[in-house]
Design a protein around this motif. Sequence first.
Motif, PDB file in Angstrom:
ATOM      1  N   THR A 268       0.847  -1.193   0.000  1.00 47.48           N
ATOM      2  CA  THR A 268       0.000   0.000   0.000  1.00 47.48           C
ATOM      3  C   THR A 268       0.885   1.247   0.000  1.00 47.48           C
ATOM      4  O   THR A 268       1.845   1.334   0.752  1.00 47.48           O
ATOM      5  CB  THR A 268      -0.917  -0.006   1.234  1.00 47.48           C
TER       6      THR A 268
ATOM      7  N   TYR B 129      -3.311   4.419  -1.557  1.00 50.18           N
ATOM      8  CA  TYR B 129      -3.724   3.471  -2.595  1.00 50.18           C
ATOM      9  C   TYR B 129      -3.314   2.062  -2.175  1.00 50.18           C
ATOM     10  O   TYR B 129      -2.142   1.802  -1.879  1.00 50.18           O
ATOM     11  CB  TYR B 129      -3.045   3.806  -3.929  1.00 50.18           C
TER      12      TYR B 129
ATOM     13  N   ASN C 209      -4.932  -2.270  -1.050  1.00 51.69           N
ATOM     14  CA  ASN C 209      -5.963  -3.125  -0.473  1.00 51.69           C
ATOM     15  C   ASN C 209      -5.477  -3.723   0.842  1.00 51.69           C
ATOM     16  O   ASN C 209      -4.311  -4.107   0.965  1.00 51.69           O
ATOM     17  CB  ASN C 209      -6.333  -4.256  -1.433  1.00 51.69           C
TER      18      ASN C 209
ATOM     19  N   ASN D  29     -12.622   7.967  -0.121  1.00 52.20           N
ATOM     20  CA  ASN D  29     -12.544   6.862  -1.081  1.00 52.20           C
ATOM     21  C   ASN D  29     -12.056   5.579  -0.396  1.00 52.20           C
ATOM     22  O   ASN D  29     -10.991   5.049  -0.702  1.00 52.20           O
ATOM     23  CB  ASN D  29     -11.612   7.226  -2.242  1.00 52.20           C
TER      24      ASN D  29
ATOM     25  N   HIS E 169     -13.533   1.754   0.574  1.00 56.48           N
ATOM     26  CA  HIS E 169     -14.621   0.863   0.190  1.00 56.48           C
ATOM     27  C   HIS E 169     -14.418  -0.529   0.785  1.00 56.48           C
ATOM     28  O   HIS E 169     -13.293  -1.036   0.829  1.00 56.48           O
ATOM     29  CB  HIS E 169     -14.706   0.759  -1.336  1.00 56.48           C
TER      30      HIS E 169
ATOM     31  N   SER F  13     -10.613  -1.496   0.286  1.00 56.92           N
ATOM     32  CA  SER F  13      -9.900  -0.846  -0.804  1.00 56.92           C
ATOM     33  C   SER F  13      -9.747   0.636  -0.486  1.00 56.92           C
ATOM     34  O   SER F  13     -10.730   1.313  -0.144  1.00 56.92           O
ATOM     35  CB  SER F  13     -10.672  -1.009  -2.123  1.00 56.92           C
TER      36      SER F  13
ATOM     37  N   ASP G 225      -8.706   3.775  -2.434  1.00 53.01           N
ATOM     38  CA  ASP G 225      -8.502   4.195  -3.829  1.00 53.01           C
ATOM     39  C   ASP G 225      -8.287   5.714  -3.885  1.00 53.01           C
ATOM     40  O   ASP G 225      -9.158   6.472  -4.279  1.00 53.01           O
ATOM     41  CB  ASP G 225      -9.720   3.785  -4.664  1.00 53.01           C
TER      42      ASP G 225
END
Length: 595
Positions: free
Chosen positions: A179, A192, A194, A248, A250, A269, A271
């Motif tokens: 990440t 950014y 997961n 952002n 999720h 996630s 993002d």
Amino acid sequence: MQNYRAPIRDVLFSLCELHGNFPYPQAMSVAQGLGDDEAPMILEAIGKFAERVLLPLNSTGDREGAHWDNGKVTAPAGFKEAYKQYVDAGWPRLGHAEEYGGQPVQFSLKLASDEFLHSANQAWCIYGLLNDGAIRTLRSHAEREQVDAFVPGLVSGEWIGTMCLTEPQCGSDLNLVRTRAEPAGNGRYRIYGNKMFISSGESDWADNIVHLILARLPDAPPGTRGISLFVVPKRLPAADGSLGEVNNVHCLSIEDKMGLKGAATCAMSFDGAEGWLVGKPNRGLNCMFVFVNKSRVGVALQGVAQAEAAYQESLAYAHTRLQGRAPGGMREPADPLVAHPDVRRMLLTQRAIAEGGRALVHLCGKWVDVVDSGDAVSRDEAEQRLALLTPIAKGLLTELASEATDLAIQIFGGHGYIKESGVEQRFRDVRITRIYEGTTGIQGMDLLGRKVLGPNRAVLDRFIDEIQAFCDTAVSEEIASLQQRLQRAATMWRELTDELGREAGADAGLVGAVGVDYLMLSGYVTLGYLWAQTAAIAVRKLASGCEDPAFYRAKLQTARFYFDKMLPRVATHRACIESGTDVLSTDDALRGATA
């Protein structure tokens, strides 16, 4: 149907008589902001909440499970409403600073009351009880404006916190974290990547979710030296301090698990989610260890909680279930299970695990109290003791909790193997505690490799000196045998550590090969010390003509059982340690199926 009663009497014994955290019988009256009787009232109130509100939701939540639909997570029926009751009562505020809306009682009191919640409904607890670690991490390392933005909501319980470490390609090996965090030009960063296995990463009952996430800056060095910590909320704060736009972040899915089915374990996630750097760049792992170490004590507590509940249910069943003829039995048509020696062995094993484990967790809590309020010298010693005791407590007590819940299934027999009794759920729910926040193998390597064979050897020696000083103190003839056996075990612990210290430098695989056995041996000696102290208190109380002799007689019997039937396990662990790594050094038995 599951049954549970908060063991307040034993909690007060452990906190007040065994550890002396607080005066007795005015239990915990010196807690800041509490009168003489308020702390026991808090324990009783939270105990009733656990018994009456959370326990009935435990089996229904297991059957229903958490739900995921297009990124939204819904908890089982009743969970959200129970959490609102918990928040409205002010319980999340316990143990936190008044300036952030907390009630600054000792951590050990909060820890003790949390046990009741985990016994009643461990899955429900997963949603909100990570907040304490998040609060400590932010207060220890974050900028003041970050603390002001996020800590009050976590203290009140209206917001919940998460710890985002694990990724699909890495579990405990954080060298492999991918990440990334990119500067956004406004003092913030865009995240950014997961993350997976994130407890309560998404839920339907919190106004906001505050994620503490590990990520790499663009110029970060490789490995763990290049990991930074960021705080990333589900909803960003607006200029006026209210909740603003959705970030952002999720939830991609939730896991279909062996246990804790009512808790949402999420794949997340990020993002381009906006967040803030916590602490210094590339020092994220150091910051996160505040969270991790706090969580490890909490996981040890979860083990104790499930062992206690399993014992209570087993004992009740053993008194009412008629089965066969016990030696000397006289009842018709059969004797109760509790009359059979093998069932008594299993029940006493559960009791020794639950009550001894509680004493060990409370000992950790006492040292946290010193870290929170002691002078510089006292805090330094407390931090060193916690560094030694935390892996022991987490590793030992979660292993023994699995044993205790498994014994509940055995005591119930066929009725334990079916869902109706509820004890098989406890076995499934507690099993994860041996994995998350570091497996037992990781705890063993941490204890032996990073602590005992590293900078904490002197701390171990001081602890063993303390044990041996207790063993040299005359208490009574009744306790002398326990003290002698404990002294032999403590001496063996020290000598074995010396031997490993001499051998580890020449055998790179030694720590990994024997770490779990070393941890378990260390844990059994530590529990032996606590049970010997308990026995000494019981003997003195009984000699003084106390008002509750049955309680102290039970303590004395359980201590004797521990020394007769459980402390001897150290001999097996010693033999395994002394066997070294030879049998692990070849691949003959472990070739793949296609080899």
